[in-house]
Design a protein around this motif. Structure first.
Motif, PDB file in Angstrom:
ATOM      1  N   GLN A 115       3.814   5.317  -1.778  1.00 29.54           N
ATOM      2  CA  GLN A 115       1.771   5.008  -2.270  1.00 29.54           C
ATOM      3  C   GLN A 115       2.262   5.580  -3.231  1.00 29.54           C
ATOM      4  O   GLN A 115       2.596   6.528  -3.693  1.00 29.54           O
ATOM      5  CB  GLN A 115       1.191   5.457  -1.998  1.00 29.54           C
ATOM      6  CG  GLN A 115      -0.208   5.528  -2.607  1.00 29.54           C
ATOM      7  CD  GLN A 115      -1.624   5.670  -2.070  1.00 29.54           C
ATOM      8  OE1 GLN A 115      -2.111   5.526  -0.584  1.00 29.54           O
ATOM      9  NE2 GLN A 115      -1.881   6.696  -1.636  1.00 29.54           N
ATOM     10  N   TRP A 116       2.034   4.528  -4.535  1.00 35.03           N
ATOM     11  CA  TRP A 116       1.527   5.607  -6.268  1.00 35.03           C
ATOM     12  C   TRP A 116       0.353   4.900  -6.691  1.00 35.03           C
ATOM     13  O   TRP A 116      -0.236   4.276  -6.714  1.00 35.03           O
ATOM     14  CB  TRP A 116       3.370   3.930  -7.016  1.00 35.03           C
ATOM     15  CG  TRP A 116       4.162   4.813  -6.471  1.00 35.03           C
ATOM     16  CD1 TRP A 116       5.124   5.589  -7.323  1.00 35.03           C
ATOM     17  CD2 TRP A 116       4.828   3.564  -6.268  1.00 35.03           C
ATOM     18  NE1 TRP A 116       6.248   5.427  -6.711  1.00 35.03           N
ATOM     19  CE2 TRP A 116       6.283   4.194  -5.890  1.00 35.03           C
ATOM     20  CE3 TRP A 116       4.567   2.831  -5.300  1.00 35.03           C
ATOM     21  CZ2 TRP A 116       7.542   4.137  -4.848  1.00 35.03           C
ATOM     22  CZ3 TRP A 116       5.874   2.596  -4.321  1.00 35.03           C
ATOM     23  CH2 TRP A 116       7.065   2.784  -4.091  1.00 35.03           C
ATOM     24  N   LYS A 170      13.089  -7.716   0.958  1.00 32.04           N
ATOM     25  CA  LYS A 170      12.444  -7.962   1.669  1.00 32.04           C
ATOM     26  C   LYS A 170      11.804  -7.359   2.414  1.00 32.04           C
ATOM     27  O   LYS A 170      10.485  -7.313   3.007  1.00 32.04           O
ATOM     28  CB  LYS A 170      13.283  -8.222   2.839  1.00 32.04           C
ATOM     29  CG  LYS A 170      14.540  -9.828   3.215  1.00 32.04           C
ATOM     30  CD  LYS A 170      13.429 -10.605   3.354  1.00 32.04           C
ATOM     31  CE  LYS A 170      13.987 -12.329   2.754  1.00 32.04           C
ATOM     32  NZ  LYS A 170      13.580 -13.275   2.533  1.00 32.04           N
ATOM     33  N   TRP A 171      11.601  -6.163   2.320  1.00 33.28           N
ATOM     34  CA  TRP A 171      10.217  -5.031   2.014  1.00 33.28           C
ATOM     35  C   TRP A 171       9.007  -5.398   1.842  1.00 33.28           C
ATOM     36  O   TRP A 171       8.884  -6.145   0.255  1.00 33.28           O
ATOM     37  CB  TRP A 171      10.438  -3.820   1.475  1.00 33.28           C
ATOM     38  CG  TRP A 171      11.913  -3.315   2.362  1.00 33.28           C
ATOM     39  CD1 TRP A 171      12.159  -3.255   3.654  1.00 33.28           C
ATOM     40  CD2 TRP A 171      12.186  -1.689   2.243  1.00 33.28           C
ATOM     41  NE1 TRP A 171      13.213  -2.361   4.082  1.00 33.28           N
ATOM     42  CE2 TRP A 171      13.129  -1.447   2.989  1.00 33.28           C
ATOM     43  CE3 TRP A 171      12.405  -0.854   0.454  1.00 33.28           C
ATOM     44  CZ2 TRP A 171      13.996  -0.520   2.714  1.00 33.28           C
ATOM     45  CZ3 TRP A 171      12.635   0.563   1.026  1.00 33.28           C
ATOM     46  CH2 TRP A 171      13.929   0.365   1.685  1.00 33.28           C
ATOM     47  N   ASN A 172       8.079  -5.742   2.137  1.00 34.84           N
ATOM     48  CA  ASN A 172       6.524  -5.264   1.935  1.00 34.84           C
ATOM     49  C   ASN A 172       6.043  -4.314   0.700  1.00 34.84           C
ATOM     50  O   ASN A 172       6.442  -3.511   0.967  1.00 34.84           O
ATOM     51  CB  ASN A 172       5.774  -5.569   3.582  1.00 34.84           C
ATOM     52  CG  ASN A 172       4.236  -6.178   2.522  1.00 34.84           C
ATOM     53  OD1 ASN A 172       4.073  -8.115   3.489  1.00 34.84           O
ATOM     54  ND2 ASN A 172       3.297  -6.076   2.861  1.00 34.84           N
ATOM     55  N   LEU A 173       5.037  -5.561   0.119  1.00 34.42           N
ATOM     56  CA  LEU A 173       4.175  -4.631  -1.028  1.00 34.42           C
ATOM     57  C   LEU A 173       2.985  -5.185  -0.958  1.00 34.42           C
ATOM     58  O   LEU A 173       3.089  -6.824  -0.923  1.00 34.42           O
ATOM     59  CB  LEU A 173       5.174  -5.470  -2.522  1.00 34.42           C
ATOM     60  CG  LEU A 173       4.988  -3.965  -3.688  1.00 34.42           C
ATOM     61  CD1 LEU A 173       5.360  -2.621  -3.479  1.00 34.42           C
ATOM     62  CD2 LEU A 173       5.844  -4.654  -4.901  1.00 34.42           C
ATOM     63  N   ASN A 200      -6.802   2.204  -7.251  1.00 33.71           N
ATOM     64  CA  ASN A 200      -6.035   1.400  -7.871  1.00 33.71           C
ATOM     65  C   ASN A 200      -4.742   1.505  -7.635  1.00 33.71           C
ATOM     66  O   ASN A 200      -4.018   3.470  -7.822  1.00 33.71           O
ATOM     67  CB  ASN A 200      -5.904   1.495  -9.277  1.00 33.71           C
ATOM     68  CG  ASN A 200      -7.278   1.051 -10.120  1.00 33.71           C
ATOM     69  OD1 ASN A 200      -7.327   0.064  -9.216  1.00 33.71           O
ATOM     70  ND2 ASN A 200      -7.340   1.916 -11.420  1.00 33.71           N
ATOM     71  N   LYS A 201      -4.022   0.819  -6.353  1.00 34.11           N
ATOM     72  CA  LYS A 201      -2.680   1.841  -6.022  1.00 34.11           C
ATOM     73  C   LYS A 201      -1.933   0.851  -5.970  1.00 34.11           C
ATOM     74  O   LYS A 201      -2.064  -0.039  -5.491  1.00 34.11           O
ATOM     75  CB  LYS A 201      -2.892   2.780  -5.227  1.00 34.11           C
ATOM     76  CG  LYS A 201      -3.745   1.789  -4.282  1.00 34.11           C
ATOM     77  CD  LYS A 201      -3.951   3.091  -2.547  1.00 34.11           C
ATOM     78  CE  LYS A 201      -4.643   2.176  -1.543  1.00 34.11           C
ATOM     79  NZ  LYS A 201      -5.267   3.353  -0.358  1.00 34.11           N
ATOM     80  N   ILE A 202      -0.498   0.641  -5.512  1.00 26.94           N
ATOM     81  CA  ILE A 202       0.856   0.560  -4.545  1.00 26.94           C
ATOM     82  C   ILE A 202       0.854   1.234  -3.615  1.00 26.94           C
ATOM     83  O   ILE A 202       1.881   1.985  -3.737  1.00 26.94           O
ATOM     84  CB  ILE A 202       1.942  -0.071  -5.965  1.00 26.94           C
ATOM     85  CG1 ILE A 202       1.477  -1.205  -7.080  1.00 26.94           C
ATOM     86  CG2 ILE A 202       3.198  -0.630  -4.976  1.00 26.94           C
ATOM     87  CD1 ILE A 202       2.189  -1.245  -7.881  1.00 26.94           C
ATOM     88  N   LEU A 203       1.295   0.060  -2.783  1.00 27.88           N
ATOM     89  CA  LEU A 203       1.959   0.217  -1.596  1.00 27.88           C
ATOM     90  C   LEU A 203       3.087  -0.551  -0.577  1.00 27.88           C
ATOM     91  O   LEU A 203       3.486  -0.924  -1.424  1.00 27.88           O
ATOM     92  CB  LEU A 203       0.979   0.662  -0.093  1.00 27.88           C
ATOM     93  CG  LEU A 203      -0.553   1.203  -0.613  1.00 27.88           C
ATOM     94  CD1 LEU A 203      -1.487   0.827   0.693  1.00 27.88           C
ATOM     95  CD2 LEU A 203      -0.225   2.584  -0.154  1.00 27.88           C
ATOM     96  N   LEU A 204       3.966   0.717  -0.459  1.00 29.95           N
ATOM     97  CA  LEU A 204       5.504  -0.181   0.057  1.00 29.95           C
ATOM     98  C   LEU A 204       5.489  -0.115   1.830  1.00 29.95           C
ATOM     99  O   LEU A 204       5.674   1.393   1.827  1.00 29.95           O
ATOM    100  CB  LEU A 204       6.310   0.403  -0.952  1.00 29.95           C
ATOM    101  CG  LEU A 204       8.058  -0.085  -0.511  1.00 29.95           C
ATOM    102  CD1 LEU A 204       7.992  -1.723  -0.650  1.00 29.95           C
ATOM    103  CD2 LEU A 204       9.152   0.146  -1.731  1.00 29.95           C
ATOM    104  N   TRP A 205       6.154  -0.540   1.539  1.00 31.06           N
ATOM    105  CA  TRP A 205       6.520  -0.660   3.698  1.00 31.06           C
ATOM    106  C   TRP A 205       8.220  -0.845   3.223  1.00 31.06           C
ATOM    107  O   TRP A 205       8.581  -2.010   3.171  1.00 31.06           O
ATOM    108  CB  TRP A 205       5.994  -1.460   4.844  1.00 31.06           C
ATOM    109  CG  TRP A 205       4.363  -1.091   4.330  1.00 31.06           C
ATOM    110  CD1 TRP A 205       3.774  -1.387   5.908  1.00 31.06           C
ATOM    111  CD2 TRP A 205       3.247  -1.661   4.550  1.00 31.06           C
ATOM    112  NE1 TRP A 205       2.189  -0.976   5.949  1.00 31.06           N
ATOM    113  CE2 TRP A 205       2.015  -1.452   5.133  1.00 31.06           C
ATOM    114  CE3 TRP A 205       3.321  -1.956   3.051  1.00 31.06           C
ATOM    115  CZ2 TRP A 205       0.352  -1.719   3.793  1.00 31.06           C
ATOM    116  CZ3 TRP A 205       2.018  -2.045   2.456  1.00 31.06           C
ATOM    117  CH2 TRP A 205       0.412  -1.557   3.135  1.00 31.06           C
ATOM    118  N   GLU A 206       8.890  -0.040   4.153  1.00 28.79           N
ATOM    119  CA  GLU A 206      10.146  -0.365   4.460  1.00 28.79           C
ATOM    120  C   GLU A 206      10.303  -1.399   5.503  1.00 28.79           C
ATOM    121  O   GLU A 206      11.216  -1.413   6.633  1.00 28.79           O
ATOM    122  CB  GLU A 206      11.199   0.948   5.182  1.00 28.79           C
ATOM    123  CG  GLU A 206      11.552   2.099   3.976  1.00 28.79           C
ATOM    124  CD  GLU A 206      11.717   3.224   4.655  1.00 28.79           C
ATOM    125  OE1 GLU A 206      12.555   3.146   5.184  1.00 28.79           O
ATOM    126  OE2 GLU A 206      13.007   3.486   3.070  1.00 28.79           O
TER     127      GLU A 206
END
Length: 252
Positions: free
Chosen positions: A191-192, A214-217, A171-177
């Motif tokens: 990453q969380w 606008k970053w991708n999640l 279970n996680k959330i990823l964020l791209w700049e």
């Protein structure tokens, strides 16, 4: 007899400095007097923001720190959902470097928390104030497109900090700049690892992260991608956006 601003040390020692959440016009005129004096003597140029200070006063968005009726410093702000935007924070020129700025900020933070505020945000003006804000616990924003200002933030609640992207988590959330179409060419920056309350949707600690809309999640639950989109396109009941990514619950 100790009078005027020279009573400062006694006030700190006895802890009798007052925070005024509803200063009067008399207090506002005091502020104008010492800001104008500093401006005319070639000091900080905060008097140039006088119209904004008056507007904050009229909107009850001005907090002073004082002894009886003598104002030592003030802070102006705006509240926006879970974010408190600090516009101006000034201590009287004769009383700086004595801890009053921290005292004012700490007391104001307690006030903001009563409204459910999670994080503070500000722009460093002048730029030389950046080191001072860092000493007060503020962190730098990541670089945003088309933003030349020095932005800083400070979470004021316990929050979920990111861990190392690439570790296997169910279970996680990823964020791209970056925007979604560039995601395949770049690695996620944050990453969380998610931990939920008994209801299965509320996070034990909220995610609080400055992020460009606008970053991708990407959200992964039980090893499967359940949501993937730019921040601004995520369901509104999942993600608060603007200058921050704030996630308190994940509804799937």
């Amino acid at each position: 007899m100790v009078t005027g601003y020279h009573i400062q040390e006694l006030c700190l020692m006895l802890k009798i400095l007052q925070t005024n959440l509803n200063p009067s016009r008399k207090h506002l005129l005091q502020i104008e007097k010492w800001l104008s004096k500093e401006y005319n003597s070639g000091g900080h140029q905060f008097y140039g923001n006088w119209n904004g200070i008056v507007k904050s006063f009229e909107n009850q968005n001005l907090i002073t720190i004082q002894y009886e009726d003598l104002v030592y410093g003030f802070l102006t702000f705006k509240l926006d959902d879970y974010v408190a935007h600090i516009d101006i924070c000034v201590i009287h020129s004769e009383q700086r470097r004595k801890g009053l700025g921290k005292e004012l900020l700490d007391r104001s933070t307690e006030y903001f928390q009563s409204f459910g505020i999670l994080v503070l945000e500000l722009f460093c003006v002048p730029k030389s104030s950046q080191s001072t804000w860092k000493r007060l616990g503020f962190l730098d924003f990541p670089e945003f497109p088309h933003n030349n200002r020095i932005s800083m933030f400070k979470p004021i609640v316990e929050y979920l900090k990111p861990n190392n992207p690439g570790e296997t988590k169910q279970n996680k959330i990823l964020l791209w700049e970056c925007k979604g179409y560039r995601k395949e060419r770049e690695n996620p920056k944050y990453q969380w690892e998610l931990q939920f309350e008994n209801d299965g949707k509320t996070l034990q600690k909220p995610i609080i992260q400055p992020a460009y809309y606008k970053w991708n999640l990407q959200a992964i639950i039980n090893g499967e991608i359940i949501l993937e989109e730019e921040i601004e396109r995520f369901p509104n009941n999942n993600v608060e956006h603007g200058n921050f990514l704030i996630i308190r619950e994940l509804i799937v």
